[in-house]
Design a protein around this motif. Sequence first.
Motif, mmCIF file in Angstrom:
data_model
loop_
_atom_site.group_PDB
_atom_site.id
_atom_site.type_symbol
_atom_site.label_atom_id
_atom_site.label_comp_id
_atom_site.label_asym_id
_atom_site.label_seq_id
_atom_site.Cartn_x
_atom_site.Cartn_y
_atom_site.Cartn_z
ATOM 1 N N MET A 1 53.029 90.484 70.126
ATOM 2 C CA MET A 1 53.226 89.259 69.357
ATOM 3 C C MET A 1 53.321 89.628 67.875
ATOM 4 S SD MET A 1 51.660 88.826 72.369
ATOM 5 C CE MET A 1 49.906 89.094 72.220
ATOM 6 N N LEU A 2 53.895 88.746 67.118
ATOM 7 C CA LEU A 2 53.992 88.957 65.684
ATOM 8 C C LEU A 2 53.457 87.728 64.966
ATOM 9 C CD1 LEU A 2 57.510 90.652 65.387
ATOM 10 C CD2 LEU A 2 55.285 91.731 65.064
ATOM 11 N N LEU A 3 53.064 87.938 63.721
ATOM 12 C CA LEU A 3 52.627 86.857 62.850
ATOM 13 C C LEU A 3 53.836 86.257 62.146
ATOM 14 C CD1 LEU A 3 49.696 88.900 61.359
ATOM 15 C CD2 LEU A 3 49.397 86.854 62.776
ATOM 16 N N GLY A 4 53.821 84.947 61.976
ATOM 17 C CA GLY A 4 54.916 84.297 61.260
ATOM 18 C C GLY A 4 54.426 83.027 60.597
ATOM 19 N N ARG A 5 55.245 82.502 59.693
ATOM 20 C CA ARG A 5 54.935 81.226 59.046
ATOM 21 C C ARG A 5 56.060 80.245 59.363
ATOM 22 N NH1 ARG A 5 53.409 82.796 54.237
ATOM 23 N NH2 ARG A 5 51.211 82.442 54.628
ATOM 24 N N ILE A 6 55.679 79.030 59.732
ATOM 25 C CA ILE A 6 56.693 78.025 60.055
ATOM 26 C C ILE A 6 57.394 77.635 58.751
ATOM 27 C CG2 ILE A 6 57.154 75.792 61.107
ATOM 28 C CD1 ILE A 6 55.884 77.856 63.012
ATOM 29 N N ALA A 7 58.706 77.855 58.727
ATOM 30 C CA ALA A 7 59.458 77.644 57.491
ATOM 31 C C ALA A 7 60.416 76.464 57.575
ATOM 32 C CB ALA A 7 60.251 78.905 57.146
ATOM 33 N N GLY A 8 60.734 76.007 58.779
ATOM 34 C CA GLY A 8 61.696 74.920 58.861
ATOM 35 C C GLY A 8 61.997 74.524 60.290
ATOM 36 N N THR A 9 63.054 73.728 60.435
ATOM 37 C CA THR A 9 63.408 73.177 61.745
ATOM 38 C C THR A 9 64.901 73.301 61.978
ATOM 39 O OG1 THR A 9 63.651 71.015 60.705
ATOM 40 C CG2 THR A 9 61.526 71.486 61.710
ATOM 41 N N VAL A 10 65.262 73.304 63.267
ATOM 42 C CA VAL A 10 66.666 73.324 63.675
ATOM 43 C C VAL A 10 66.913 72.116 64.574
ATOM 44 C CG1 VAL A 10 68.435 74.605 64.956
ATOM 45 C CG2 VAL A 10 66.769 75.847 63.563
ATOM 46 N N VAL A 11 68.008 71.413 64.320
ATOM 47 C CA VAL A 11 68.391 70.276 65.157
ATOM 48 C C VAL A 11 69.709 70.598 65.841
ATOM 49 C CG1 VAL A 11 69.034 67.830 65.175
ATOM 50 C CG2 VAL A 11 67.208 68.631 63.661
ATOM 51 N N ALA A 12 69.730 70.395 67.155
ATOM 52 C CA ALA A 12 70.942 70.658 67.931
ATOM 53 C C ALA A 12 71.024 69.628 69.046
ATOM 54 C CB ALA A 12 70.904 72.072 68.515
ATOM 55 N N THR A 13 72.083 68.826 69.032
ATOM 56 C CA THR A 13 72.196 67.814 70.094
ATOM 57 C C THR A 13 73.031 68.327 71.265
ATOM 58 O OG1 THR A 13 73.969 66.842 68.784
ATOM 59 C CG2 THR A 13 71.840 65.768 68.670
ATOM 60 N N ARG A 14 73.989 69.186 70.984
ATOM 61 C CA ARG A 14 74.825 69.729 72.063
ATOM 62 C C ARG A 14 74.227 71.064 72.467
ATOM 63 N NH1 ARG A 14 81.252 70.209 71.288
ATOM 64 N NH2 ARG A 14 81.789 71.584 73.029
ATOM 65 N N LYS A 15 73.650 71.111 73.656
ATOM 66 C CA LYS A 15 72.885 72.303 74.025
ATOM 67 C C LYS A 15 72.735 72.405 75.534
ATOM 68 C CE LYS A 15 68.920 69.441 73.075
ATOM 69 N NZ LYS A 15 67.923 69.109 72.070
ATOM 70 N N GLU A 16 72.270 73.559 75.949
ATOM 71 C CA GLU A 16 71.892 73.789 77.335
ATOM 72 C C GLU A 16 70.911 72.676 77.757
ATOM 73 O OE1 GLU A 16 72.769 75.910 80.392
ATOM 74 O OE2 GLU A 16 70.664 75.361 80.167
ATOM 75 N N PRO A 17 71.165 71.974 78.878
ATOM 76 C CA PRO A 17 70.257 70.895 79.290
ATOM 77 C C PRO A 17 68.800 71.344 79.442
ATOM 78 C CG PRO A 17 72.276 70.853 80.604
ATOM 79 C CD PRO A 17 72.361 72.080 79.749
ATOM 80 N N LEU A 18 68.570 72.600 79.812
ATOM 81 C CA LEU A 18 67.196 73.082 80.021
ATOM 82 C C LEU A 18 66.392 73.148 78.719
ATOM 83 C CD1 LEU A 18 67.989 75.911 82.579
ATOM 84 C CD2 LEU A 18 66.628 73.874 83.054
ATOM 85 N N MET A 19 67.052 72.978 77.578
ATOM 86 C CA MET A 19 66.370 73.009 76.283
ATOM 87 C C MET A 19 65.861 71.613 75.886
ATOM 88 S SD MET A 19 69.090 75.229 74.058
ATOM 89 C CE MET A 19 68.171 75.042 72.516
ATOM 90 N N GLU A 20 66.195 70.610 76.678
ATOM 91 C CA GLU A 20 65.858 69.226 76.305
ATOM 92 C C GLU A 20 64.363 69.090 76.000
ATOM 93 O OE1 GLU A 20 67.502 66.275 74.914
ATOM 94 O OE2 GLU A 20 68.798 67.334 76.342
ATOM 95 N N GLY A 21 64.067 68.457 74.864
ATOM 96 C CA GLY A 21 62.675 68.180 74.520
ATOM 97 C C GLY A 21 61.994 69.242 73.683
#
Lengths: 95, 95, 95, 95, 95
Positions: free
Chosen positions: E1-21
């Motif tokens: 595992m690695l350490l990270g800092r949450i820096a932002g968000t990504v929005v995608a409406t057209r996507k693989e159905p398994l990514m829903e939610g």
Amino acid sequence: MLLGRIAGTVVATRKEPLMEGWRLLVVQQLGVDNQPTGGYVVATDAVGAGVGEVVLYASGSSARQTEITRDRPCDAVIMAIVDTFEVGGAEVYHK
Amino acid sequence: MLLGRIAGTVVATRKEPLMEGWRLLVVQQLGVDNQPTGGYVVATDAVGAGVGEVVLYASGSSARQTEITRDRPCDAVIMAIVDTFEVGGAEVYHK
Amino acid sequence: MLLGRIAGTVVATRKEPLMEGWRLLVVQQLGVDNQPTGGYVVATDAVGAGVGEVVLYASGSSARQTEITRDRPCDAVIMAIVDTFEVGGAEVYHK
Amino acid sequence: MLLGRIAGTVVATRKEPLMEGWRLLVVQQLGVDNQPTGGYVVATDAVGAGVGEVVLYASGSSARQTEITRDRPCDAVIMAIVDTFEVGGAEVYHK
Amino acid sequence: MLLGRIAGTVVATRKEPLMEGWRLLVVQQLGVDNQPTGGYVVATDAVGAGVGEVVLYASGSSARQTEITRDRPCDAVIMAIVDTFEVGGAEVYHK
């Protein structure tokens, strides 16, 4: 997958029995400008590629998803011989 | 797979029980010019390789596709001892 | 596998339930000269390693092949405490 | 997953049969500043992405977790077309 | 595992159905000094992390070992929110 050019061959007689029958090829990685990046991999040939040809290869567990590599200790497989590729609307490579 | 040269050994008595019996070898990565790249890996030996020999090793889940590493916590395995390899039509290494 | 030295610990109370009970250790990567390479990983401890000890760790899916990490979201596991390692015929590290 | 921009296409007629029907796209990696990092990957398109679009792609075994790539030799898949992304409270990209 | 800092968000409406939610977050990698390394990943959030928080994330197939990512095309998952981490006996970060 990454683009590569077949640069050579590896011969090994003492090996894991599950490797029997593989052609092992030295693949030089190519950038999207069709120039070598300096990296390489030794890959199992699944498509009959010849020295000098531009190919696509897959790495990791995906390299075991072909008939000759399934359930075998293969982490890189040549899965396609490239006919053409284009970047930015321009053809970079034509076989 | 990548080319490497056996450079040394690692001894560990306190370890995951599933590692019991493994020979753990230090493998220096080689480039296609048969020179060290500076990288290394500690790999499980599946073929009886000796210090100084040029070998092929597999990484990741593919390293678990040999008899001695299956279902065990191994991410690098020495799977072949290289006899020769050639690049660009010239033999780079001969055992 | 790679060589590393236990450099510290990570504490996280809000986490995936499957991580419950893990000791999470900061592992600094070591080169074959026993010097830090600059890289690190946070790994699950499967062998009771202590700060300062030299260890072997496995990455990727192989990190899930121990009793405490199986089927859990672990991509790095400390699987052995190194007693000694030698490179080029010389002992580089002795515990 | 990583951000990328569709930069081109690859055509290959001689290939692993399991690749039949795939659109193979050249994806240039993007940094969080929406600038190319210099890296690329050839990915299978699972969402109908077009040249110039910003996408998310997954690598490794996760790339085989879509309908068109399952159990096939795919190590990179385009899984989403990005509408927007923001970093540090500022929108970096808007489709 | 690695350490990270949450820096932002990504929005995608057209996507693989398994990514829903999924919540898709931009994670900047951190070194053991709690400074950004320059790398990033877009990860699925499994723990309700917020922008600015320090987290642990897992990569590769291990990222699919959580309830919301199992058997889905996810190669990076945020699996824990870090309370503290220490290196060399000194606390580097405290939430």
